[in-house]
Write a protein that holds these residues in place. Sequence first.
Motif, PDB file in Angstrom:
ATOM      1  N   MET A   1      11.718  -4.797  -6.920  1.00  0.00           N
ATOM      2  CA  MET A   1      11.187  -4.740  -5.542  1.00  0.00           C
ATOM      3  C   MET A   1      10.176  -5.849  -5.315  1.00  0.00           C
ATOM      4  SD  MET A   1       8.766  -1.354  -5.622  1.00  0.00           S
ATOM      5  CE  MET A   1       8.276  -0.785  -7.241  1.00  0.00           C
ATOM      6  N   ASP A   2       9.956  -6.160  -4.038  1.00  0.00           N
ATOM      7  CA  ASP A   2       9.001  -7.200  -3.664  1.00  0.00           C
ATOM      8  C   ASP A   2       7.568  -6.732  -3.966  1.00  0.00           C
ATOM      9  OD1 ASP A   2      11.351  -8.087  -2.484  1.00  0.00           O
ATOM     10  OD2 ASP A   2      10.399  -8.617  -0.573  1.00  0.00           O
ATOM     11  N   HIS A   3       6.688  -7.682  -4.261  1.00  0.00           N
ATOM     12  CA  HIS A   3       5.256  -7.373  -4.385  1.00  0.00           C
ATOM     13  C   HIS A   3       4.453  -8.425  -3.614  1.00  0.00           C
ATOM     14  CE1 HIS A   3       5.838  -4.316  -7.490  1.00  0.00           C
ATOM     15  NE2 HIS A   3       6.722  -5.139  -8.053  1.00  0.00           N
ATOM     16  N   PRO A   4       3.547  -7.989  -2.719  1.00  0.00           N
ATOM     17  CA  PRO A   4       2.671  -8.937  -2.016  1.00  0.00           C
ATOM     18  C   PRO A   4       1.448  -9.270  -2.888  1.00  0.00           C
ATOM     19  CG  PRO A   4       2.417  -6.718  -1.103  1.00  0.00           C
ATOM     20  CD  PRO A   4       3.421  -6.618  -2.218  1.00  0.00           C
ATOM     21  N   PHE A   5       1.357 -10.519  -3.337  1.00  0.00           N
ATOM     22  CA  PHE A   5       0.319 -10.919  -4.293  1.00  0.00           C
ATOM     23  C   PHE A   5      -0.896 -11.448  -3.542  1.00  0.00           C
ATOM     24  CE2 PHE A   5      -1.813 -13.807  -7.207  1.00  0.00           C
ATOM     25  CZ  PHE A   5      -1.787 -13.107  -8.413  1.00  0.00           C
TER      26      PHE A   5
ATOM     27  N   HIS B   1      -4.213  -9.186  -7.327  1.00  0.00           N
ATOM     28  CA  HIS B   1      -3.442  -7.947  -7.459  1.00  0.00           C
ATOM     29  C   HIS B   1      -2.326  -7.876  -6.437  1.00  0.00           C
ATOM     30  CE1 HIS B   1      -5.477  -6.124  -3.897  1.00  0.00           C
ATOM     31  NE2 HIS B   1      -6.541  -6.793  -4.320  1.00  0.00           N
ATOM     32  N   CYS B   2      -1.439  -6.923  -6.673  1.00  0.00           N
ATOM     33  CA  CYS B   2      -0.439  -6.585  -5.672  1.00  0.00           C
ATOM     34  C   CYS B   2      -1.143  -5.855  -4.532  1.00  0.00           C
ATOM     35  CB  CYS B   2       0.640  -5.684  -6.274  1.00  0.00           C
ATOM     36  SG  CYS B   2       1.847  -5.147  -5.045  1.00  0.00           S
ATOM     37  N   HIS B   3      -0.785  -6.163  -3.272  1.00  0.00           N
ATOM     38  CA  HIS B   3      -1.442  -5.490  -2.143  1.00  0.00           C
ATOM     39  C   HIS B   3      -0.674  -4.267  -1.658  1.00  0.00           C
ATOM     40  CE1 HIS B   3      -4.562  -5.075   0.840  1.00  0.00           C
ATOM     41  NE2 HIS B   3      -5.176  -6.087   0.288  1.00  0.00           N
ATOM     42  N   ILE B   4       0.376  -3.860  -2.376  1.00  0.00           N
ATOM     43  CA  ILE B   4       0.864  -2.484  -2.197  1.00  0.00           C
ATOM     44  C   ILE B   4      -0.156  -1.666  -2.975  1.00  0.00           C
ATOM     45  CG2 ILE B   4       2.670  -0.817  -2.829  1.00  0.00           C
ATOM     46  CD1 ILE B   4       4.720  -3.000  -2.192  1.00  0.00           C
ATOM     47  N   LEU B   5      -0.969  -0.901  -2.239  1.00  0.00           N
ATOM     48  CA  LEU B   5      -2.196  -0.365  -2.847  1.00  0.00           C
ATOM     49  C   LEU B   5      -1.909   0.636  -3.952  1.00  0.00           C
ATOM     50  CD1 LEU B   5      -4.327  -0.167   0.413  1.00  0.00           C
ATOM     51  CD2 LEU B   5      -4.340  -1.950  -1.356  1.00  0.00           C
ATOM     52  N   GLU B   6      -0.771   1.339  -3.867  1.00  0.00           N
ATOM     53  CA  GLU B   6      -0.389   2.242  -4.963  1.00  0.00           C
ATOM     54  C   GLU B   6      -0.096   1.449  -6.231  1.00  0.00           C
ATOM     55  OE1 GLU B   6       0.780   2.420  -1.873  1.00  0.00           O
ATOM     56  OE2 GLU B   6      -0.115   4.331  -1.246  1.00  0.00           O
ATOM     57  N   HIS B   7       0.410   0.240  -6.092  1.00  0.00           N
ATOM     58  CA  HIS B   7       0.690  -0.594  -7.261  1.00  0.00           C
ATOM     59  C   HIS B   7      -0.608  -1.144  -7.844  1.00  0.00           C
ATOM     60  CE1 HIS B   7       5.044  -1.488  -5.684  1.00  0.00           C
ATOM     61  NE2 HIS B   7       4.820  -0.222  -5.910  1.00  0.00           N
ATOM     62  N   ALA B   8      -1.502  -1.596  -6.968  1.00  0.00           N
ATOM     63  CA  ALA B   8      -2.794  -2.125  -7.442  1.00  0.00           C
ATOM     64  C   ALA B   8      -3.545  -1.044  -8.221  1.00  0.00           C
ATOM     65  CB  ALA B   8      -3.624  -2.601  -6.247  1.00  0.00           C
TER      66      ALA B   8
ATOM     67  N   GLY C   1      -2.347  -0.350 -11.767  1.00  0.00           N
ATOM     68  CA  GLY C   1      -2.425  -1.360 -12.817  1.00  0.00           C
ATOM     69  C   GLY C   1      -1.985  -2.755 -12.498  1.00  0.00           C
ATOM     70  N   MET C   2      -1.345  -3.023 -11.334  1.00  0.00           N
ATOM     71  CA  MET C   2      -0.887  -4.386 -11.066  1.00  0.00           C
ATOM     72  C   MET C   2      -2.056  -5.195 -10.482  1.00  0.00           C
ATOM     73  SD  MET C   2       2.569  -5.724  -9.149  1.00  0.00           S
ATOM     74  CE  MET C   2       3.764  -5.140 -10.336  1.00  0.00           C
ATOM     75  N   MET C   3      -3.023  -5.453 -11.371  1.00  0.00           N
ATOM     76  CA  MET C   3      -4.276  -6.060 -10.949  1.00  0.00           C
ATOM     77  C   MET C   3      -4.843  -6.794 -12.163  1.00  0.00           C
ATOM     78  SD  MET C   3      -6.875  -4.175  -8.400  1.00  0.00           S
ATOM     79  CE  MET C   3      -7.373  -2.697  -9.263  1.00  0.00           C
TER      80      MET C   3
END
Length: 461
Positions: A392-396, A442-449, A452-454
């Motif tokens: 899936m896409d991630h907004p960085f 970090h990823c700006h999908i806040l559930e991802h941030a 751990g995607m940070m």
Amino acid sequence: MRLWSLLAIALTACMGDMGMDMMIPDVIDVPASAGRFDTVAAVDLDPAPTVVEVALTARVADVELAPGHVTSMWTYDGTLPGPRIEANVGDTVKVRFTNSLPEPTTIHWHGVRVPAAMDGVEATQAPIAPGATFTYEFVVPDAGTFWFHPHVRSDVQVERGLYGTLVVRGPGEPATTSDRVVVLDDLLIDDAWSVAEPDAMQAMVGRQGNLILANGRAHPIAAVIRGGLHRYRFVNAANARYFRLALPGHRLTVIGGDGGLVPAPREVDDVLLVPGQRVDLVVTATNVAGETLEWQSLPYDRGHGTGAKPAAIVFQQQNDDATPVTTPAVPSSLATIAPLPAPRVQRELRLAESGGHSPTFSINGETFPAITPLAARLGDVEEWSIVNTTAMDHPFHLHGFRFQLVRPTADVAWRDTINVPAGQTVVFRTRLEDHGGRWMFHCHILEHAERGMMGELEVAP
Ligand SMILES: [Cu+2]
């Protein structure tokens, strides 16, 4: 737990990735309604022309999202969105902040090149306790449309309504008939129009809502002047929703992005705005008295079946019936931006995910907060390759510094947030200018941030 969640879990358990699609709810259709459309301007308490001083309180408040539907939200100063702070390039902005929420919070100034101590992240600031105060103070060096939101439990706090905007004007702003901010969001609400409790199962694709909001209201009406050239500064404040904006039958002219005006206007049929991003558009209103047009968000597939949903209405644009005005021309040149030189440092950041009932996300194999900060040197130009290994896409998003795209397209326009499509790589260059210290990305999908995607960048002076 609500029936809806139980059903979704059951489906996910037996259908694997097919079940993931079920986590994306349908959007509720709300009739258009008149009333406030524009964001509320903050009051400047300091008479000095180059100082903007604002008092801001985070508190719980009832917000009427649509006629007859009141929802308890977490707000800045009781409004949704929070106040719009206005400043000119070079001004000092002082925000005397009070936390009247039931839990600790901070304010992050998204896209503003502030000193690290003012960035509102836990690496540089202890969260502000309930009842406590903190004054954020910084100079705004760049013109553009910026926004602010908490950087503590951001998936919960931003979802509940904590966001506001900071508009910085510079020389050379184009003449337009109107100039307004439109903050886009979506909420997941239950039958009583209450914000649904966070659900771990929704973390995988990010929490996508069933109620679309423009400036804190469902399907509001933006009044425009016939024949006028109308400027919209769009901000995507949603936790996970990608807005692909279109005004059917109209061309949109992009004049700005995250970091202010772009070098030259560009005409498009639609524009993708990912969480955290901003886009500045101008649109010419037609000559037809009373004409109504629907701004829509068109389908977009960011992975896991998210593309299957139909277009959704965002807000309505309505012409007045007065004599049409003369339409100002859009300048052919808007800004001069030099491309960054060849980098001294190159880095690769690999985004990864692991699924299951409690998904986790990582960058270069590390899941925040168990990460090793990247070491960097103030003044260097760096080139970052963001490699998305996921489906899936991630907004960085990078804090503290602005960047220019190198691949897939070279573009000097300043950005701080970029979509990295599933399975693809995006390359940008940044100059680590002005502010040393520890910065987040970090990823700006806040559930991802928040799962751990940070990561962190330590910029030594
Ligand atoms: Cu993500």
